[in-house]
Every structure is written in structure tokens, then in C-alpha cells.
Scaffold this active site. Structure first.
Site, mmCIF file in Angstrom:
data_model
loop_
_atom_site.group_PDB
_atom_site.id
_atom_site.type_symbol
_atom_site.label_atom_id
_atom_site.label_comp_id
_atom_site.label_asym_id
_atom_site.label_seq_id
_atom_site.Cartn_x
_atom_site.Cartn_y
_atom_site.Cartn_z
ATOM 1 N N GLN A 18 0.823 -1.214 0.000
ATOM 2 C CA GLN A 18 0.000 0.000 0.000
ATOM 3 C C GLN A 18 0.861 1.269 0.000
ATOM 4 O OE1 GLN A 18 -3.155 0.749 -0.412
ATOM 5 N NE2 GLN A 18 -3.788 -1.367 -0.731
ATOM 6 N N SER A 19 1.957 1.235 -0.717
ATOM 7 C CA SER A 19 2.866 2.391 -0.748
ATOM 8 C C SER A 19 2.209 3.612 -1.417
ATOM 9 C CB SER A 19 4.126 2.002 -1.524
ATOM 10 O OG SER A 19 4.879 3.147 -1.847
ATOM 11 N N ASN A 20 2.191 4.713 -0.697
ATOM 12 C CA ASN A 20 1.725 5.974 -1.286
ATOM 13 C C ASN A 20 2.765 6.510 -2.268
ATOM 14 O OD1 ASN A 20 -0.673 6.284 0.466
ATOM 15 N ND2 ASN A 20 0.865 6.484 2.080
ATOM 16 N N ALA B 172 4.679 4.687 -4.186
ATOM 17 C CA ALA B 172 4.546 3.959 -5.453
ATOM 18 C C ALA B 172 3.395 4.548 -6.268
ATOM 19 C CB ALA B 172 4.312 2.479 -5.175
#
Ligand SMILES: *Cc1c(COP(=O)(O)O)cnc(C)c1O
Length: 332
Positions: free
Chosen positions: A75-77, A79
Site C-alpha cells: 500500500q505504498s503511497n 509507489a
């Protein structure tokens, strides 16, 4: 310090507003709380990585890259904002995700940021927790080069001296706003992870001789590890800017008491903080970073460590897209 010396592309809606939160201030009966709305940087639902990407993507363009590779948690912001930035400048995007959260729900694996990554056309690969993420990116880079492409690797969180320039710029912007609003900022607080945000803020605040202490609220490492990481990057950034020795070790302060069971693992205090901000101010914070940062700030206020006559600026680093991956955890 003239940031226009460095290549930059416009990706963010700037300046982001500096807003006073009257209801939260009253509710907590503590210091005056302001929020710097870096959740409103605009690109692909916004967040703090967009400021870094203005400098990183410009460097990639200068190096004639045609594909961006980066990494993060599922859930990387970072990325998600990178995928949006790559789309905007017409580059391909390869994302490597470390499955850091065990027993993740289907929503965590598919919704929120992941859904948006796919919408922006990024290619996603998942690797096990504990993988050597830099090696994974290097392998993808070699494969792409064999295919005749020219990849550009952005480190996790966009945290290197080039990316951290984005937060030097944020401090310049914040100080200008505080001056025009006649607000004497007593402390800057924000969530700290891969360190680029805090390193940029600490260097900018020091370079301007603002004398504003900066407190990073950690979301994964312990205090010593987090402070070392930020200090190392702050020193590299000073070297990069030709201001070696500007930042001292004691300028870097992290509080890692609010991590809970680990990165991306919800805590009751984070849940409560997100609900409080939603219901007092109509603001969205995220479970992994800004929610834990807020939980830390609220606890320090409750403990009387932030005083009633002080002006606190909480930098809202974004991440609300991640809420949709955690919806089952926010039930009251
Ligand atoms: C990445 C991120 C942070 C932390 O910023 P770093 O520069 O990695 O320390 C904080 N909040 C949100 C929402 C983020 O996505």
C-alpha cells in the site's frame, strides 16, 4: 540555497495551504494546531512524495530514462504517486512491492493505492517480506536494459538527496506562509519513514536559521535507527547543497513510541486519531503514516508536553487513498 539550480518538473499543486484547525485545537485544549496540507499536492490524490518526484522525475528526464523503477510496501503511497508521475511524463513504471504486512486482507492487497497503481498503468511485482529490495530493482533494471530500455531507479520513498530537495522547498514555502500569517511556529511535527521528508525539513529549517524544532513521529524503526537514517540523509543533502556540516546530530529528533506492532499494523490510538480528525475537522488521514503521526502528536498534547500557548504545524503528508485498504479496521 537556490533550488532553481536543480532540474525540476511541475507535478504538484503548490503552495499547499497552511490551515488553522480551530475545532481540533479546542477539542484537545492544548496548543494551536495548524496543518500544512501536503495531502493536497494534487497528483493522483496527492501526498508528500509528489514534492520529491518533481526533482527525481526531472533528473530521470535529464538522463533520458523511459521507465521508472521503484519499491515499497504493497500500500505504498510513494509507489502510487510515482506511477501517476510516470504516466504524466509518458514513462513506463515498474513497482516492486514487499509483502511487509502478514495476513493482509483482500482489500489491502487489491484496493486503495494498489487499485490506483493499476489505473495509472504501472507494472506490479510482489516479493516476500525481508527481500533485498535494491537487488530486486537492480534485477528489473538489468532485464529492461537488455530489452533496450533506459531505466531510472528511484529509491524507496524517493528518499535520496535529490528527492529530499522537495522538502527543503516545502520549508521555504511554510516559512513564507507563517511570516505572512504572523504565526510564530514553535514546532513542526510529521510522520517519518524513509527519512527524506524529515531530512529535507531539518536542512531547510536550519539553512534559514528558523530555529524551529522538527519532530518526526516514526512508523517502523526504533528511535535510534530512525534518527540515524534521517541524520545520514540530512548530511548527504547538506553535502549535495554545498553546506557540509550544517546539520548536527541533535537537530534530528524522532519519537518512535507510536509504531505499535510494526509498519502498517493499526493501533487503537491511530484509529482514534483518524476518527477525531475526520469528525472534528472533516480531514482524512491514513492508517500507516499520518494517522500514527497524529496519534503521537495528540498523546504528547495530552501529556502536557506541547504547551497551550505554542503554535504547532503538523505536516499532513497524505495517504488517504490507503484508507480504502483498511476500511474494516476503522469500525467504532
Ligand atoms: C512516505 C510517507 C511518509 C513518510 O515520509 P518519508 O519521507 O518516507 O519519511 C509520511 N506520510 C505518508 C502518507 C507517506 O506516504
Amino acid at each position: 540555497m537556490l533550488l532553481s539550480r536543480y532540474p525540476r518538473v511541475s507535478l504538484a499543486h503548490l503552495p499547499t495551504p497552511l490551515e488553522y484547525l480551530p475545532r481540533l485545537t479546542k477539542y484537545l485544549n492544548g496548543p494551536n494546531i495548524y496543518v500544512k496540507r501536503d495531502d493536497c499536492t494534487g497528483l493522483g490524490t496527492g501526498g508528500n512524495k509528489t514534492r520529491k518526484l518533481e526533482f527525481l522525475i526531472a533528473d530521470a528526464i535529464e538522463k533520458k530514462a523511459d521507465v521508472i523503477i521503484t519499491q515499497g510496501a504493497v500500500q505504498s503511497n510513494h509507489a502510487r504517486q510515482t506511477a501517476a508521475a510516470a504516466a504524466k511524463v509518458g514513462m513506463k513504471c515498474e513497482l516492486v512491492f514487499e509483502k511487509r504486512v502478514t495476513d493482509a486482507s483482500a482489500a489491502y492487497m487489491e484496493s486503495g493505492n494498489v487499485f490506483l497503481d493499476k489505473l495509472f498503468g504501472a507494472n506490479i511485482r510482489e516479493v516476500e517480506n525481508g527481500s533485498d529490495m535494491n537487488m530486486e530493482m537492480d534485477n528489473i533494471s538489468s532485464d529492461l536494459k537488455e530489452k533496450g530500455m533506459n531505466p531510472y531507479i528511484i529509491p524507496g520513498g524517493g528518499s535520496n538527496p535529490i528527492g529530499a530537495l522537495g522538502y527543503v522547498d516545502c520549508v521555504l514555502e511554510l516559512i513564507r506562509q507563517a511570516n505572512s500569517m504572523d504565526v510564530v511556529i514553535d514546532k513542526i511535527i510529521h510522520a517519518t519513514g524513509s527519512a527524506g521528508t524529515q531530512a529535507g525539513i531539518v536542512v531547510g529549517a536550519k539553512a534559514l536559521n528558523s530555529k524551529i524544532p522538527v519532530l518526526g513521529i516514526g512508523v517502523n524503526a526504533n528511535k535510534e535507527k530512525q534518527e540515524e537514517k534521517v541524520f545520514k540523509l540530512a548530511c548527504e543533502l547538506c553535502d549535495f547543497l554545498g553546506m557540509s556540516g550544517l546539520v548536527e546530530r541533535e537537530d534530528v529528533i524522532a519519537n518512535c513510541d507510536y509504531v505499535g506492532d510494526g509498519y502498517g499494523v493499526p493501533t487503537d490510538e491511530m484509529n482514534a486519531a483518524i476518527l477525531t480528525l475526520a469528525r472534528q475537522e472533516g480531514l482524512l488521514f491514513d492508517p500507516v503514516y499520518s494517522g500514527k503521526g497524529l496519534a503521537g502528536m495528540i498523546d504528547l498534547i495530552n501529556k502536557g508536553q506541547l504547551k497551550k500557548d505554542e503554535n504547532i504545524v503538523f505536516i499532513h503528508t497524505g495517504g488517504s487513498a490507503g484508507l480504502f485498504a483498511y476500511h474494516d479496521l476503522l469500525k467504532t
